[in-house]
Design a protein around this motif. Structure first.
Motif, PDB file in Angstrom:
ATOM      1  N   PHE A 154       0.830  -0.878   0.001  1.00  0.00           N
ATOM      2  CA  PHE A 154       0.246   0.374   0.068  1.00  0.00           C
ATOM      3  C   PHE A 154       1.140   1.462   0.029  1.00  0.00           C
ATOM      4  N   GLU A 175      -4.603  10.023 -14.024  1.00  0.00           N
ATOM      5  CA  GLU A 175      -4.478  11.002 -13.188  1.00  0.00           C
ATOM      6  C   GLU A 175      -5.858  11.885 -13.060  1.00  0.00           C
ATOM      7  N   LYS A 229       2.179   6.882  -6.825  1.00  0.00           N
ATOM      8  CA  LYS A 229       0.818   7.592  -7.209  1.00  0.00           C
ATOM      9  C   LYS A 229       0.519   8.837  -7.120  1.00  0.00           C
ATOM     10  N   MET A 230       1.706   9.477  -5.736  1.00  0.00           N
ATOM     11  CA  MET A 230       1.789  10.502  -5.274  1.00  0.00           C
ATOM     12  C   MET A 230       2.435  11.045  -6.391  1.00  0.00           C
ATOM     13  N   SER A 260       2.444   1.282  -3.538  1.00  0.00           N
ATOM     14  CA  SER A 260       1.111   2.204  -4.707  1.00  0.00           C
ATOM     15  C   SER A 260       0.731   3.894  -4.525  1.00  0.00           C
ATOM     16  N   SER A 261       0.796   4.037  -3.039  1.00  0.00           N
ATOM     17  CA  SER A 261      -0.129   5.078  -2.271  1.00  0.00           C
ATOM     18  C   SER A 261       1.860   6.396  -3.258  1.00  0.00           C
ATOM     19  N   THR A 262       2.333   5.731  -2.362  1.00  0.00           N
ATOM     20  CA  THR A 262       3.410   6.310  -3.049  1.00  0.00           C
ATOM     21  C   THR A 262       3.294   6.809  -4.580  1.00  0.00           C
TER      22      THR A 262
END
Lengths: 498, 147
Positions: A313, A452, A320-321, A316-318
Motif C-alpha cells: 500500500f 490521474e 501515485k503521489m 502504490s500510494s507513494t
C-alpha cells in the motif's frame, strides 16, 4: 459624483447651444432690419429722382408755353408791320407749339387733379388769347389801347397759370424730398441700431465661444491625462498580473519539486523494507520447515502477510503521489514554456495525430476520420498538437463497449476564431460533470481506465495559454464533442494581455 | 606515488535519508570505497580543495552531487569543479529530483559525467555506480598530485 458632473456638462452644453442660437438669430434680425430699411430708402430715392425728372419735364413744358405766347405776340407784331408773308406761318407754328405744350402738360400731370384743373384753365386762357390775337390782325381789328391792354392781360393770365403750375410742381418736389429725407434718416437709424446689435452679438458670441472653447480645451486635457493614466494603469496591472502568474508558476514548481524530496525517502526506504522483509521471510520459511515449534502464528502472519501488504500500500500510494506531483510539475513547466506562434497546417497535423493513434484504435476496432480541409491558423504548434492529440486519445480511450468507435476531427472558421472539434460516439460525460472534467485530478464516469485526471486540465491550460477556450457537449452514453475555440492568428502573450 | 590508491567517494547531499539510501545501494552494488558525506556545499568544497586528506592533496575522488543544497546551488559547485583547477578530471555524478530537460542539458554542458534522477530506479542506479566503480578502478592518480 461622475453622474452629476456629466449632468452639469450636459446642461452647460445645452445653455451654450441655446445662447449661440439666440445671438445668431438676433444678429440675423438686425441684418434683416437693416436690409429692409435700406430697401425702403433706396425705393424712396429712386422715386424721388423720377419725380425730379418729371418736375423738370413739366417745367420745360410750362416754360415752352411762355415762349410760345411770346412768339405768338412777336408774330402778331410782324403781321401788323407787314414784314412779310412768312409771319402768318410763324404765328400758326407758335399756336401749334403752344397746343402741343398744353397737351404735354396734360399728359404729364394726369395723376394730379390740381394741375389738371390748372391745365384746363390754361387751355381756356390760351384759346381766349389766341382768339384775341386773331381778331386783332383781322380786318375789323380794334387797335385801341384798351384792346391792347386786354390782350396784355390775357397773355399775363396764361403766364400766371404757368407760374402757378410751376409753383405747384416745386411744392410737390419739396414734399417728396422731405419723404426721402425721412426714409434716409430711418435707414441710418436702423443701420446704426443694427450695427450696435451686431457688435454686441459678435462680442457676446466671441466671449461665450472663447469661454466654451477654454472649457473644452480644459476637459480635453483632463481626458488625455485620464487616458494616459489609464494606459499606465493597464500596464501596471498587466505587470502585476504577470508577476502574480510567475509567482504561481514558481510556487507550483518549487512545491512539486520539494515535495519529491521526502517522497524519494519514502519510496527508497519502502524498497529497503521490502528487501529486509524478503530476508526475514526467507528466515521465517526456514524456521517453519526446520523448527516449526519456534515460530508463533503472529510472527508468521506478520512476516508473510501484514508486512508485504503494508509495504504494497505504501508503495502504490507513494507511486501515485509521485505521478500527481509530476503532473503538477509538468503543468507548471508548460506554463513557463515560451509560446512561438507559426502558421499551422491543421489538416496535416490532425492526420498525423490520427496516424499516431492508428495502432491503438485498430486494436479497439475504432476509426478516426479527419474531415479535410481543416482551417489553417497561426499559433503555437506544440500546444495545438498537444491539445489535439490529448482530445483524440481521450476519445479512443473512452469508447462505449459493444459499439464500434467512430471519431471525427473537424473544424470550421467563425470570424476571427477557428473552432476545432473532436467528436466521438463513446460513453459520453454526464452533463453534471462537464465543468469538473477540466479540473486537475478530477475524472468522471466509471473508473476503468488508467489515468490521474490530468489530460483535460492540461488541455484547458494550454488552450488558455494560446488565447483559446475549450468546451464539451455530451450526454451519458451518447458520445461527446469537445470544441476548442482558438484565435485565427495568435499574436503571442503580449497580444492577449494588452 | 602509489597509482593503486583507493578512490574516495565524496557525497554532497543535504537529505540524510537520500544519503543513506545511496550509500546502501553503492555498498549493495559491491563497491567498498570510502564514502565521505557532506550535508552542505561549503563544507564539501572545503574538503575537496583544502583538507589535507582531500582529493586535491591526496588520492583521486568520485563526486556524487545533489543540485538542491541549503547554502548554494549544486550547479555552481559543478561549475567550480569542472572549471580550471585540480579536480577538473574528477568524475561527477549529479543526483537530483529534477527531470527538467534544460537543467539536465546544463549539467552535461558543465561537464557532469552522469545525471541520475531521484527517486531512482535502484537497479539502474546500481548499474551506473558499478560501471563508475569499474571506471574508478582504472582511474590514474591525477597529475596534480605529482607536485
Amino acid at each position: 459624483m461622475q453622474m452629476t458632473d456629466r449632468d452639469e456638462e450636459r446642461i452647460a452644453e445645452g445653455r451654450f447651444g441655446r445662447t449661440v442660437v439666440l445671438l445668431m438669430s438676433l444678429g440675423f434680425f438686425a441684418i434683416l432690419a437693416c436690409g429692409i430699411a435700406a430697401a425702403i430708402a433706396m425705393l424712396r430715392s429712386q422715386d424721388r429722382y423720377s419725380w425730379v425728372a418729371h418736375t423738370y419735364e413739366v417745367e420745360r413744358a410750362v416754360t415752352g408755353t411762355r415762349l410760345a405766347v411770346e412768339e405768338m405776340r412777336s408774330a402778331r407784331r410782324g403781321i401788323m408791320l407787314r414784314m412779310g408773308p412768312g409771319m402768318q406761318d410763324n404765328y400758326e407754328a407758335a399756336v401749334a407749339a403752344l397746343g402741343n405744350h398744353v397737351a404735354e402738360i396734360r399728359t404729364l400731370t394726369r395723376d394730379n387733379p390740381e394741375q389738371q384743373r390748372n391745365v384746363v384753365e390754361m387751355a381756356r386762357r390760351v384759346a381766349r388769347f389766341d382768339a384775341m390775337i386773331r381778331r386783332s390782325v383781322g380786318p375789323d381789328a380794334d387797335l385801341g389801347p384798351e384792346a391792347e391792354e386786354e390782350r396784355q392781360r390775357a397773355a399775363a393770365g396764361v403766364v400766371g397759370v404757368s407760374e402757378k403750375m410751376l409753383a405747384e410742381e416745386r411744392r410737390l418736389l419739396a414734399e417728396r424730398e422731405g419723404q426721402l429725407q425721412f426714409a434716409i434718416r430711418l435707414f441710418f437709424v436702423v443701420f446704426t441700431a443694427a450695427v450696435i446689435v451686431l457688435v454686441v452679438v459678435a462680442a457676446g458670441s466671441i466671449l461665450i465661444i472663447r469661454r466654451y472653447t477654454r472649457e473644452l480645451v480644459k476637459s480635453r486635457a483632463a481626458l488625455r491625462l485620464l487616458n494616459e493614466d489609464l494606459e499606465g494603469a493597464v500596464r501596471e496591472r498587466t505587470i502585476d498580473l504577470q508577476r502574480a502568474n510567475d509567482e504561481i508558476q514558481r510556487f507550483a514548481y518549487i512545491v512539486s519539486h520539494d515535495l519529491r524530496s521526502p517522497l524519494v525517502n519514502v519510496l527508497g526506504f519502502t524498497g529497503e523494507l521490502e528487501a529486509a522483509n524478503k530476508v526475514l521471510g526467507a528466515q521465517v520459511e526456514r524456521i517453519e520447515s526446520e523448527a516449526p515449534e519456534l515460530l508463533s502464528a503472529d510472527a508468521k502472519l506478520a512476516a508473510q502477510e501484514d508486512l508485504p501488504e503494508a509495504i504494497g500500500f505504501i508503495r502504490s500510494s507513494t507511486q501515485k503521489m509521485d505521478r500527481l506531483i509530476n503532473a503538477i510539475l509538468r503543468l507548471s513547466r508548460e506554463g513557463r514554456r515560451s509560446i512561438t506562434p507559426e502558421p499551422i497546417d491543421m489538416t496535416a497535423m490532425a492526420t498525423g495525430v490520427a496516424d499516431s493513434l492508428r495502432h491503438r484504435s485498430d486494436e479497439l476496432g475504432a476509426e478516426i476520420h479527419v474531415v479535410a480541409p481543416l482551417p489553417e491558423l497561426v499559433s503555437d504548434r506544440l500546444a495545438v498538437e498537444q491539445i489535439l492529440s490529448n482530445l483524440t486519445e481521450n476519445a479512443v480511450k473512452y469508447l462505449k463497449p459493444g459499439r464500434p468507435g467512430r471519431i471525427e476531427i473537424r473544424g470550421r472558421r467563425e470570424g476571427l476564431r477557428v473552432l476545432i472539434e473532436v467528436a466521438d460516439n463513446g460513453r459520453g460525460i454526464d452533463p453534471r460533470d462537464h465543468d469538473r472534467v477540466f479540473d486537475l485530478f478530477r475524472r468522471s464516469g466509471v473508473q476503468d481506465q488508467p489515468g490521474e485526471g490530468i489530460g483535460l486540465a492540461h488541455v484547458r491550460a494550454l488552450a488558455y495559454r494560446i488565447g483559446g477556450t475549450i468546451g464539451v457537449r455530451s450526454a451519458l452514453g451518447e458520445g461527446a464533442v469537445f470544441t476548442v475555440n482558438l484565435p485565427v492568428k495568435f499574436n503571442g502573450e503580449q497580444g492577449t494581455l494588452t | 606515488m602509489n597509482s593503486q590508491q583507493a578512490v574516495t567517494i565524496v557525497m554532497i547531499e543535504d537529505d540524510e535519508g537520500h544519503a543513506r539510501l545511496i550509500e546502501k545501494n553503492i555498498r549493495r552494488a559491491g563497491i567498498y570505497n570510502p564514502i565521505k558525506h557532506f550535508l552542505d556545499g561549503t563544507s564539501a568544497l572545503g574538503f575537496l580543495y583544502d583538507a589535507p586528506d582531500g582529493p586535491t592533496h591526496s588520492g583521486p575522488a568520485l563526486i556524487l552531487l545533489d543540485l538542491n543544497l541549503p547554502d548554494m546551488s549544486g550547479t555552481d559547485i559543478l561549475a567550480r569543479i569542472k572549471g580550471e583547477g585540480p579536480l577538473k578530471r574528477a568524475p561527477v555524478v549529479v543526483l537530483t529530483t529534477t527531470d527538467d530537460k534544460i537543467e539536465i542539458q546544463r549539467c552535461y554542458d558543465l561537464g557532469c559525467n552522469v545525471y541520475i534522477t531521484k527517486p531512482v530506479n535502484y537497479e539502474s542506479f546500481a548499474d551506473a555506480i558499478r560501471q563508475l566503480g569499474l571506471f574508478l578502478s582504472v582511474i590514474q592518480v591525477p597529475d596534480v598530485v605529482e607536485d
